[in-house]
Design an enzyme around this catalytic site. Structure first.
Site, PDB file in Angstrom:
ATOM      1  N   HIS A   1       0.873  -1.172   0.000  1.00 57.92           N
ATOM      2  CA  HIS A   1       0.000   0.000   0.000  1.00 57.92           C
ATOM      3  C   HIS A   1       0.916   1.230   0.000  1.00 57.92           C
ATOM      4  O   HIS A   1       2.021   1.169   0.540  1.00 57.92           O
ATOM      5  CB  HIS A   1      -0.832  -0.060   1.286  1.00 57.92           C
ATOM      6  CG  HIS A   1      -1.908   0.976   1.393  1.00 57.92           C
ATOM      7  ND1 HIS A   1      -1.654   2.294   1.667  1.00 57.92           N
ATOM      8  CD2 HIS A   1      -3.257   0.870   1.291  1.00 57.92           C
ATOM      9  CE1 HIS A   1      -2.801   2.958   1.728  1.00 57.92           C
ATOM     10  NE2 HIS A   1      -3.793   2.112   1.501  1.00 57.92           N
TER      11      HIS A   1
ATOM     12  N   ASP B   1       3.207  -4.313   7.982  1.00 54.46           N
ATOM     13  CA  ASP B   1       1.921  -3.626   7.830  1.00 54.46           C
ATOM     14  C   ASP B   1       0.815  -4.662   8.092  1.00 54.46           C
ATOM     15  O   ASP B   1       0.563  -5.523   7.258  1.00 54.46           O
ATOM     16  CB  ASP B   1       1.839  -3.043   6.414  1.00 54.46           C
ATOM     17  CG  ASP B   1       0.457  -2.467   6.096  1.00 54.46           C
ATOM     18  OD1 ASP B   1      -0.457  -2.580   6.940  1.00 54.46           O
ATOM     19  OD2 ASP B   1       0.307  -1.915   4.990  1.00 54.46           O
TER      20      ASP B   1
ATOM     21  N   GLN C   1      -4.488  -5.115   7.320  1.00 48.89           N
ATOM     22  CA  GLN C   1      -5.533  -6.029   6.857  1.00 48.89           C
ATOM     23  C   GLN C   1      -5.599  -7.317   7.665  1.00 48.89           C
ATOM     24  O   GLN C   1      -6.582  -8.047   7.572  1.00 48.89           O
ATOM     25  CB  GLN C   1      -5.322  -6.379   5.374  1.00 48.89           C
ATOM     26  CG  GLN C   1      -5.402  -5.200   4.439  1.00 48.89           C
ATOM     27  CD  GLN C   1      -6.760  -4.510   4.474  1.00 48.89           C
ATOM     28  OE1 GLN C   1      -7.764  -5.087   4.881  1.00 48.89           O
ATOM     29  NE2 GLN C   1      -6.778  -3.257   4.064  1.00 48.89           N
TER      30      GLN C   1
ATOM     31  N   CYS D   1      -4.756   2.372  -3.668  1.00 45.30           N
ATOM     32  CA  CYS D   1      -3.523   2.945  -3.107  1.00 45.30           C
ATOM     33  C   CYS D   1      -2.332   2.030  -3.345  1.00 45.30           C
ATOM     34  O   CYS D   1      -1.449   1.910  -2.486  1.00 45.30           O
ATOM     35  CB  CYS D   1      -3.656   3.248  -1.615  1.00 45.30           C
ATOM     36  SG  CYS D   1      -4.872   4.507  -1.266  1.00 45.30           S
TER      37      CYS D   1
END
Lengths: 141, 404
Positions: B121, B198, B201, B362
């Site tokens: 992202h 990250d 999600q 994104c």
């Protein structure tokens, strides 16, 4: 299917999207302008040739949704034979009809104006038109 | 048994109103809906408990501070962090990653390399690109295989003694691909390279155990796990958080300020300059309780099952290409329809009350790698069921009819 959707994906629009007017890459054209919407990724290049200050040929190429492709196709079909001042007037009246009053407009403009009722779709029907308008305004001042 | 009706009833957005009759919400990768307990917790704080934290000597302020710090402990437990001090509150995943990238600015040199992957992202891409521009370090991007999964062999080859940071996603927000985090962290550790995960999600989909994954830093957003917008978390190992230079300075993060010099608190408070979103942090704690009560294993099983049902319908539609190798393994699916632009799909779906996302999500570098401009993405959560999947497929049939 709702009436509104039927209006939006009107045959007149779908005809333009299936058989767009002047869908052709022409890097050698007199004027080459990029119309890009970073939000959705739609990207068209507009190619115009001028002869005696009038548009002699207009074409475009690139990637976009049905609405942006149809709107750009309509623009290309409308430009030939007009000088830049006339092109400017044409675009300004298209944008006015879309945004404020399409009652006297051509059927296809009425159909394209339905896009403004849908979230996030206004850019699709004005992208190429506004990009060319900015170019002409800069050229004429 | 997964009591979906009981779960749905807890989300006011699904009550039928004129604004969105029978909403089919499949944009959970963008943000999840909020259960009543979270909304009420915000209201409770602002209505009855509002005071600034870490400052007041009065009872209300003391209670607000306690609730805020208790939320930190809840997050630490949720992630299985060793201690609450490893949890820094911030605005969201984006700020958390920027905090690490800018926090390392004074340590990274032009000799160093920063490695990300092609499926990141922009939030886990642009901050590192910027750090490289600021420091002269090399920005490197690990490529994907043709099927859209990370090429672990090439990733291993790209890691070397100059690699200072490896930043990568747990689950791709576009493709739904699940990366083998432990394996990747192990590769990175061979080169003493910092790992930044990250988890935006993954936290609302699967159990995320930072000790088990052994990543150095991890970021997630509250609003993607049924919590409020404007609150997020940076997890970091204690000694590594201490090495980060605070990328913002001001109130709440100092121990002493004189005319020419200031001294900063230790993490986490040294990294939380200014008044934090207190109510939002507390309500995030409530959201995590809500998730834990349902159980992440149940959530994973349910969302996968619903997605697979939808996937089956998609495949039967024809003229639909699903993207990525992860189809059916997470709660996210991306697809493109032959000769039909994703925005036209999303508009027609929207008219049918089905909320999906269309665009580049994104992830412009990923779109470039896949050679496409945009996709349609459907992402499932605890309140989605096979009826939602059926409504999606029915609406896609309408799309094909209109656009044929």
């Amino acid at each position: 299917m709702s009436e509104s959707l039927k209006k939006l994906y009107h045959d007149l629009i779908m005809d333009h999207q299936r058989n767009p007017v002047g869908f052709k890459k022409r890097d050698e054209a007199d004027i080459v302008i990029d119309a890009y919407n970073p939000v959705c990724g739609d990207k068209f290049t507009l190619y115009l040739d001028l002869e005696n200050n009038k548009v002699s040929q207009a074409s475009f190429h690139g990637y976009g949704c049905a609405l942006s492709k149809a709107a750009t196709s309509l623009l290309m079909a409308s430009l030939p034979g007009k000088n830049l001042e006339q092109c400017q007037q044409l675009i300004e009246s298209y944008l006015y009809e879309l945004r404020y009053d399409s009652s006297g407009a051509e059927e296809i403009v009425k159909a394209l104006s339905v896009a403004l009722k849908y979230p996030g779709r206004e850019q699709c029907v004005v992208l190429s038109w506004e990009t060319l308008l900015k170019f002409i305004e800069a050229r004429l001042t | 048994m997964f009591a979906i009706d009981r779960i749905r009833r807890q989300f006011p957005v699904f009550r039928l109103t004129d604004d969105h009759p029978a909403l089919v919400y499949l944009d959970n990768a963008a943000t999840t809906q909020k259960p009543m307990v979270v909304i009420e917790r915000l209201q409770q704080f602002y209505g009855h408990e509002n005071a600034n934290i870490h400052r007041g000597i009065y009872r209300l302020a003391h209670k607000a501070t306690q609730s805020y710090e208790r939320a930190r402990t809840k997050v630490a437990n949720f992630l299985n962090a060793k201690q609450p001090e490893e949890v820094v509150f911030c605005r969201g995943t984006t700020e958390a990653i920027n905090m690490v990238a800018q926090g390392l600015r004074h340590q990274v040199t032009s000799e160093d390399e920063i490695l990300v992957t092609a499926m990141e992202h922009h939030a886990n891409y642009v901050p590192w690109q910027t750090l490289c521009k600021q420091t002269g370090a090399s920005f490197r991007v690990a490529p994907l295989k043709e099927n859209g999964s990370l090429d672990l062999y090439l990733l291993g080859k790209m890691l070397n003694k100059k690699t200072r940071v490896l930043a990568f996603t747990h689950i791709s927000n576009t493709l739904g691909t699940i990366n083998p985090v432990s394996e990747i962290v192990e590769l990175a550790k061979k080169h003493q390279c910092l790992t930044v995960l990250d988890a935006a999600q993954s936290v609302a989909f699967d159990q995320v155990d930072v000790q088990d994954l052994n990543c150095d830093f991890l970021a997630f957003s509250g609003h993607k796990i049924f919590g409020p917008m404007g609150i997020g978390v940076l997890y970091g190992k204690t000694e590594l958080l201490a090495d980060l230079y605070p990328y913002q300075q001001g109130g709440g993060m100092i121990t002493e300020v004189t005319e020419q010099e200031s001294r900063f608190k230790n993490p986490p408070h040294g990294l939380e300059a200014g008044t934090p979103p207190v109510a939002e942090a507390i309500a995030l704690g409530t959201a995590l309780d809500f998730v834990s009560e349902i159980g992440l294993l149940n959530i994973r099983e349910h969302s996968q099952k619903t997605l697979n049902y939808a996937l089956d319908g998609l495949n039967r539609l024809g003229k639909v290409n699903t993207l990525g190798p992860g189809s059916g393994t997470s709660n996210i699916i991306s697809f493109v329809m032959d000769m039909i632009h994703p925005h036209d799909v999303a508009t027609i779906l929207g008219e049918a009350g089905v909320a999906v996302r269309a665009g580049h999500h994104c992830c412009q570098p990923l779109m470039q790698a896949l050679g496409i401009n945009s996709t349609v993405r459907a992402s499932f959560s605890i309140y989605n069921d096979t009826d939602d999947a059926d409504r999606l497929i029915d609406a896609l049939k309408t799309v094909q009819k209109i656009m044929s």
